[in-house]
Write a protein that holds these residues in place. Structure first.
Motif, PDB file in Angstrom:
ATOM      1  N   SER A   1      -3.875   2.227  -5.362  1.00 36.14           N
ATOM      2  CA  SER A   1      -3.587   2.517  -3.953  1.00 36.14           C
ATOM      3  C   SER A   1      -4.803   2.193  -3.082  1.00 36.14           C
ATOM      4  O   SER A   1      -4.666   1.610  -1.999  1.00 36.14           O
ATOM      5  CB  SER A   1      -3.196   3.985  -3.769  1.00 36.14           C
ATOM      6  OG  SER A   1      -2.023   4.269  -4.466  1.00 36.14           O
TER       7      SER A   1
ATOM      8  N   TYR B   1       0.838  -1.207   0.000  1.00 31.20           N
ATOM      9  CA  TYR B   1       0.000   0.000   0.000  1.00 31.20           C
ATOM     10  C   TYR B   1       0.873   1.256   0.000  1.00 31.20           C
ATOM     11  O   TYR B   1       0.647   2.187  -0.788  1.00 31.20           O
ATOM     12  CB  TYR B   1      -0.942  -0.013   1.201  1.00 31.20           C
ATOM     13  CG  TYR B   1      -1.604   1.312   1.474  1.00 31.20           C
ATOM     14  CD1 TYR B   1      -2.446   1.895   0.541  1.00 31.20           C
ATOM     15  CD2 TYR B   1      -1.381   1.998   2.659  1.00 31.20           C
ATOM     16  CE1 TYR B   1      -3.044   3.131   0.776  1.00 31.20           C
ATOM     17  CE2 TYR B   1      -1.980   3.224   2.909  1.00 31.20           C
ATOM     18  CZ  TYR B   1      -2.811   3.785   1.955  1.00 31.20           C
ATOM     19  OH  TYR B   1      -3.402   5.002   2.194  1.00 31.20           O
TER      20      TYR B   1
ATOM     21  N   GLU C   1      -2.131   8.674  -3.245  1.00 27.34           N
ATOM     22  CA  GLU C   1      -3.025   8.046  -2.263  1.00 27.34           C
ATOM     23  C   GLU C   1      -4.416   7.730  -2.814  1.00 27.34           C
ATOM     24  O   GLU C   1      -5.061   6.792  -2.370  1.00 27.34           O
ATOM     25  CB  GLU C   1      -3.141   8.975  -1.052  1.00 27.34           C
ATOM     26  CG  GLU C   1      -3.900   8.395   0.103  1.00 27.34           C
ATOM     27  CD  GLU C   1      -3.918   9.326   1.297  1.00 27.34           C
ATOM     28  OE1 GLU C   1      -4.710   9.062   2.212  1.00 27.34           O
ATOM     29  OE2 GLU C   1      -3.152  10.308   1.326  1.00 27.34           O
TER      30      GLU C   1
ATOM     31  N   THR D   1       2.447   1.732  -3.444  1.00 28.94           N
ATOM     32  CA  THR D   1       1.525   2.226  -4.474  1.00 28.94           C
ATOM     33  C   THR D   1       1.172   3.688  -4.233  1.00 28.94           C
ATOM     34  O   THR D   1       1.011   4.453  -5.191  1.00 28.94           O
ATOM     35  CB  THR D   1       0.245   1.377  -4.571  1.00 28.94           C
ATOM     36  OG1 THR D   1      -0.407   1.324  -3.310  1.00 28.94           O
ATOM     37  CG2 THR D   1       0.555  -0.034  -5.057  1.00 28.94           C
ATOM     38  N   CYS D   2       1.073   4.079  -2.963  1.00 26.27           N
ATOM     39  CA  CYS D   2       0.831   5.498  -2.652  1.00 26.27           C
ATOM     40  C   CYS D   2       1.993   6.360  -3.146  1.00 26.27           C
ATOM     41  O   CYS D   2       1.780   7.436  -3.718  1.00 26.27           O
ATOM     42  CB  CYS D   2       0.643   5.713  -1.156  1.00 26.27           C
ATOM     43  SG  CYS D   2      -0.964   5.201  -0.541  1.00 26.27           S
TER      44      CYS D   2
ATOM     45  N   LYS E   1      -4.933  -0.530  -0.173  1.00 26.87           N
ATOM     46  CA  LYS E   1      -5.336  -0.147   1.188  1.00 26.87           C
ATOM     47  C   LYS E   1      -6.434  -1.064   1.710  1.00 26.87           C
ATOM     48  O   LYS E   1      -6.387  -1.519   2.852  1.00 26.87           O
ATOM     49  CB  LYS E   1      -5.817   1.309   1.199  1.00 26.87           C
ATOM     50  CG  LYS E   1      -6.208   1.806   2.575  1.00 26.87           C
ATOM     51  CD  LYS E   1      -6.639   3.259   2.521  1.00 26.87           C
ATOM     52  CE  LYS E   1      -7.006   3.788   3.901  1.00 26.87           C
ATOM     53  NZ  LYS E   1      -7.390   5.214   3.855  1.00 26.87           N
TER      54      LYS E   1
END
Length: 85
Positions: A62, A48, A57, A51-52, A66
């Motif tokens: 993302s 996560y 975000e 990817t953010c 998450k």
């Protein structure tokens, strides 16, 4: 030793035993959760975060990462509920 004194000692011993059992249950739960988090959740948390960092975000990737991470956390918490005190 009087009967009253013996009764008081017995009550204290039972309370001490119950306290020890509670502490033991808490420690077992904590250890089980920590192990499960390491095996099942930590990698998803890192994914996560990655990817953010790469997409932001609010990107779909993302958000999916998450949800995977938080879902895994909820699964561990459900499997190893904290003991009631």
């Amino acid at each position: 030793m009087t009967c009253k004194h013996t009764s008081t000692l017995a009550k204290q011993a039972v309370q001490t035993l119950n306290d020890a059992k509670t502490q033991h249950q808490h420690a077992l739960c904590k250890d089980a959760r920590n192990n499960a988090y390491q095996r099942e959740v930590d990698g998803l948390a890192f994914k996560y975060l990655a990817t953010c960092a790469q997409y932001g975000e609010h990107h779909a990737l993302s958000l999916h990462a998450k949800e995977s991470w938080l879902g895994a956390r909820r699964a561990v918490q459900a499997r190893y509920p904290k003991p009631d005190y």
